[in-house]
Design a protein around this motif. Structure first.
Motif, PDB file in Angstrom:
ATOM      1  N   THR A   1       5.648  -9.595   0.550  1.00 14.33           N
ATOM      2  CA  THR A   1       5.862  -9.635  -0.939  1.00 14.33           C
ATOM      3  C   THR A   1       6.930  -9.022  -1.690  1.00 14.33           C
ATOM      4  O   THR A   1       7.698  -9.245  -2.676  1.00 14.33           O
ATOM      5  N   HIS A   2       7.028  -7.709  -0.827  1.00 17.41           N
ATOM      6  CA  HIS A   2       8.299  -6.973  -1.069  1.00 17.41           C
ATOM      7  C   HIS A   2       8.444  -6.420  -2.422  1.00 17.41           C
ATOM      8  O   HIS A   2       9.254  -5.870  -3.160  1.00 17.41           O
ATOM      9  N   ARG A   3       7.014  -6.256  -2.889  1.00 18.35           N
ATOM     10  CA  ARG A   3       6.957  -5.378  -4.249  1.00 18.35           C
ATOM     11  C   ARG A   3       6.693  -3.915  -3.967  1.00 18.35           C
ATOM     12  O   ARG A   3       6.842  -3.457  -2.566  1.00 18.35           O
ATOM     13  N   PRO A   4       7.105  -3.144  -4.793  1.00 22.16           N
ATOM     14  CA  PRO A   4       7.239  -1.801  -4.712  1.00 22.16           C
ATOM     15  C   PRO A   4       6.065  -1.061  -4.204  1.00 22.16           C
ATOM     16  O   PRO A   4       5.057  -1.683  -4.605  1.00 22.16           O
ATOM     17  N   TRP A   5       6.211   0.024  -3.604  1.00 18.37           N
ATOM     18  CA  TRP A   5       4.703   0.389  -3.106  1.00 18.37           C
ATOM     19  C   TRP A   5       4.166   1.249  -4.141  1.00 18.37           C
ATOM     20  O   TRP A   5       4.810   1.688  -4.970  1.00 18.37           O
ATOM     21  N   LYS A   6       2.823   1.115  -4.118  1.00 21.15           N
ATOM     22  CA  LYS A   6       1.907   1.733  -5.017  1.00 21.15           C
ATOM     23  C   LYS A   6       2.051   3.217  -4.877  1.00 21.15           C
ATOM     24  O   LYS A   6       2.099   3.875  -6.060  1.00 21.15           O
ATOM     25  N   LYS A   7       2.050   3.759  -3.839  1.00 25.11           N
ATOM     26  CA  LYS A   7       2.183   5.069  -3.598  1.00 25.11           C
ATOM     27  C   LYS A   7       2.627   5.446  -2.240  1.00 25.11           C
ATOM     28  O   LYS A   7       2.717   4.696  -1.252  1.00 25.11           O
ATOM     29  N   ILE A   8       3.548   6.455  -1.960  1.00 26.73           N
ATOM     30  CA  ILE A   8       4.081   6.970  -0.739  1.00 26.73           C
ATOM     31  C   ILE A   8       3.750   8.294  -0.540  1.00 26.73           C
ATOM     32  O   ILE A   8       3.859   9.304  -1.331  1.00 26.73           O
ATOM     33  N   ILE A   9       2.818   8.686   0.521  1.00 20.73           N
ATOM     34  CA  ILE A   9       2.631  10.114   0.938  1.00 20.73           C
ATOM     35  C   ILE A   9       3.359  10.352   2.412  1.00 20.73           C
ATOM     36  O   ILE A   9       2.982   9.484   3.658  1.00 20.73           O
ATOM     37  N   VAL A  10       3.806  11.427   2.528  1.00 19.57           N
ATOM     38  CA  VAL A  10       4.523  11.919   3.763  1.00 19.57           C
ATOM     39  C   VAL A  10       3.587  13.123   4.506  1.00 19.57           C
ATOM     40  O   VAL A  10       3.147  14.036   3.595  1.00 19.57           O
ATOM     41  N   VAL A  11       3.056  13.047   5.552  1.00 22.07           N
ATOM     42  CA  VAL A  11       2.146  13.879   6.297  1.00 22.07           C
ATOM     43  C   VAL A  11       2.740  14.497   7.153  1.00 22.07           C
ATOM     44  O   VAL A  11       3.196  13.956   8.252  1.00 22.07           O
ATOM     45  N   VAL A  12       2.554  15.814   7.138  1.00 19.30           N
ATOM     46  CA  VAL A  12       3.118  16.770   8.342  1.00 19.30           C
ATOM     47  C   VAL A  12       1.983  18.017   8.569  1.00 19.30           C
ATOM     48  O   VAL A  12       1.217  17.975   7.798  1.00 19.30           O
ATOM     49  N   GLU A  13       2.272  18.587   9.763  1.00 23.18           N
ATOM     50  CA  GLU A  13       1.485  19.822   9.973  1.00 23.18           C
ATOM     51  C   GLU A  13       2.560  21.003   9.644  1.00 23.18           C
ATOM     52  O   GLU A  13       3.483  21.232  10.058  1.00 23.18           O
TER      53      GLU A  13
END
Length: 518
Positions: free
Chosen positions: A236-248
């Motif tokens: 669909t190429h719609r914008p992402w609803k949410k973006i989370i970056v996960v690190v330790e």
């Protein structure tokens, strides 16, 4: 990339080729025998494991199963009582004896020594056991919330520097159950390629799209973010609803510190949420034990979600999520680990509260500061001495986690067995917990270890290293003018907040998914 000697690489590949080649021939012979005897009749049921899993279990794992799951008969202190086992069928089955061996413990997460009896914690835990019983026998939303649970959540929030916190009964579940609640279909999870298996399962179970970036490389994280934001959701190429970056905070298999300052800058630039797993760093690093944020000078307000466990530095069990009050309230009515799982044991909760008070000096003593200083000194001393001996050691300065690279599959169980013969208990890690060619022995240092204990361990490991042949380098670590071991380029950059020049990291990527590590 990690430097592996060419001879070592060749021998490791040759050994694996020989192992799998001969193993496949034996598999063929086994199938012919079963077909002849009709001994593989499962009455219509398919085999539980098929193909490579079945092959690996019988031809590799069973030959080294005496090196894992060793039962102990004591608290996981600096020294433990390991139950002796034997096998009379080539390690297909193991039988326990009534004998135990007193071994130096290099395989427990007991970073600050709270897992054994403590003069401040233990009496209060015993009293809580008498008052509340071993279990609440209920979920938090039913009858499982005691005054200890409320006190613990407030204590954790204050300790890590967040407005509120929620606790769970298991550290692994904290990641695997919370991530699917925080993000769902239409969202994007960007995960470090060496993140823990609990993060991998949580990200995959969320229904969100998962992308990985090269381990501890903020520049590649920025490339991934820019590309994903430009193209949007698949099809669909719609914008992402949410973006989370996960690190330790500290990567459990490598012992490396996260390049948190630079990662936060990238996340702010692209308005992505930051999720920090501090399972191995909270309580273990930082001037007052508050983890990598304190160590690297990062404001906790810049971290959206802070996760940690109580099974390492605090000598208990369970995990926590610390964040804004709005996020914590949302988790309390939507997270299955809070709604359906049995609440953390009251004595376990009291152990955490008491250990935090000791760390902060609220017990009226300086034992907490002494423990933090001792684990830092022990870790740096042990790592430095291993490097002097010629071992290839992973991990950064101040990290209590370090890995001794073994590589060759035949040397992995041999290293463990020879150490055990000399009364030193170590943990070995091989495929599938690591890539096939990167087997290792993982060492955890504790504040409960004395200098005498460490010298004993070094003597044994050096002897076994010569016997097994895993001393791949012979250069001593460089020292500064004051005699301290020189920091690695990555650690220097972390302290200064700059990117190291000409410094690369091991990269293990899979398309559209995170690599599984344990």
């Amino acid at each position: 990339m990690m430097k592996v000697p060419y001879t070592t690489s060749f021998i490791t590949l040759f050994s694996l080729g020989l192992l799998f080649g001969l193993g496949r021939l034996r598999e063929l012979f086994r199938k012919l025998v079963e077909w002849w005897k009709d001994g593989n009749n499962l009455h219509g049921y398919p085999p539980v494991s098929l193909g490579f899993e079945d092959f690996y279990f019988r031809r590799v794992y069973l030959r080294a199963q005496d090196c894992v799951s060793r039962p102990i008969a004591s608290a996981p202190h600096a020294w433990i009582d390991v139950v002796e086992r034997y096998s009379d069928d080539r390690f297909k089955t193991l039988k326990r004896t009534t004998n135990t061996s007193k071994c130096l413990n290099l395989g427990s997460y007991n970073y600050l020594g709270f897992a054994a009896s403590d003069e401040y914690c233990t009496p209060r835990v015993v009293e809580s056991l008498k008052k509340f019983s071993p279990s609440t026998c209920s979920a938090r939303v039913d009858g499982g919330t005691t005054i200890l649970h409320v006190e613990l959540e407030a204590c954790v929030a204050k300790f890590v520097g967040k407005p509120a916190a929620i606790i769970t009964g298991m550290g692994y579940v904290t990641n695997s159950a919370v991530l699917p609640v925080l993000i769902r279909k239409g969202g994007l999870v960007i995960s470090d390629s060496l993140n823990h298996n609990s993060i991998v399962n949580g990200a995959r179970g969320s229904g969100a799209v998962v992308r990985v970036f090269q381990h501890n490389t903020p520049s590649h994280l920025e490339e991934v973010l820019r590309e994903q934001i430009a193209f949007g959701q698949p099809r669909t190429h719609r914008p992402w609803k949410k973006i989370i970056v996960v690190v330790e905070g500290i990567y459990s298999m490598e012992g490396e510190l996260c390049k948190l300052p630079e990662i936060i800058q990238v996340c702010k630039k692209y308005t992505a949420y930051t999720y920090l797993d501090e399972a191995h760093s909270i309580g273990a690093v930082g001037k007052s034990g508050r983890g990598v944020c304190e160590l690297l000078g990062v404001d906790t307000a810049d971290i959206d979600i802070m996760m940690g466990t109580f099974s390492k530095s605090f000598g208990s069990c369970g995990g926590y999520i610390a964040a804004s009050k709005e996020i914590i309230e949302y988790l309390k009515f939507s997270c299955p680990a809070h709604l359906y799982a049995t609440a953390i044991s009251p004595p376990a909760a009291q152990q955490i509260i008491s250990s935090i008070r000791v760390i902060l000096g609220e017990d009226g003593s300086s034992r907490g500061a002494q423990k933090l200083a001792r684990i830092r000194e022990n870790s740096n001393f042990f790592r430095s001495e291993l490097e002097k001996m010629g071992f290839q050691v992973l991990g950064d300065i101040d990290s209590p986690v370090m890995s001794i690279m073994l590589y060759n599959p035949s040397k992995v169980p041999a290293f463990s067995r020879e150490c055990l013969k000399r009364n030193v208990a170590v943990v070995i890690v091989a495929f599938p917990a690591t890539p096939l060619l990167l087997s290792r022995a993982r060492i955890w240092i504790s504040a409960s270890h004395t200098r005498k204990d460490l010298l004993k361990a070094l003597e044994v490991i050096s002897e076994v290293g010569d016997l097994v042949g895993v001393k791949y380098f012979h250069a001593e670590p460089k020292k500064q003018d004051d005699g301290r071991v020189k920091m690695s380029p990555m650690t220097q950059s972390l302290r200064k907040g700059t990117r190291p020049v000409n410094y690369s990291f091991p990269i293990f990527l899979e398309d559209d998914s995170c690599r599984i590590t344990l």
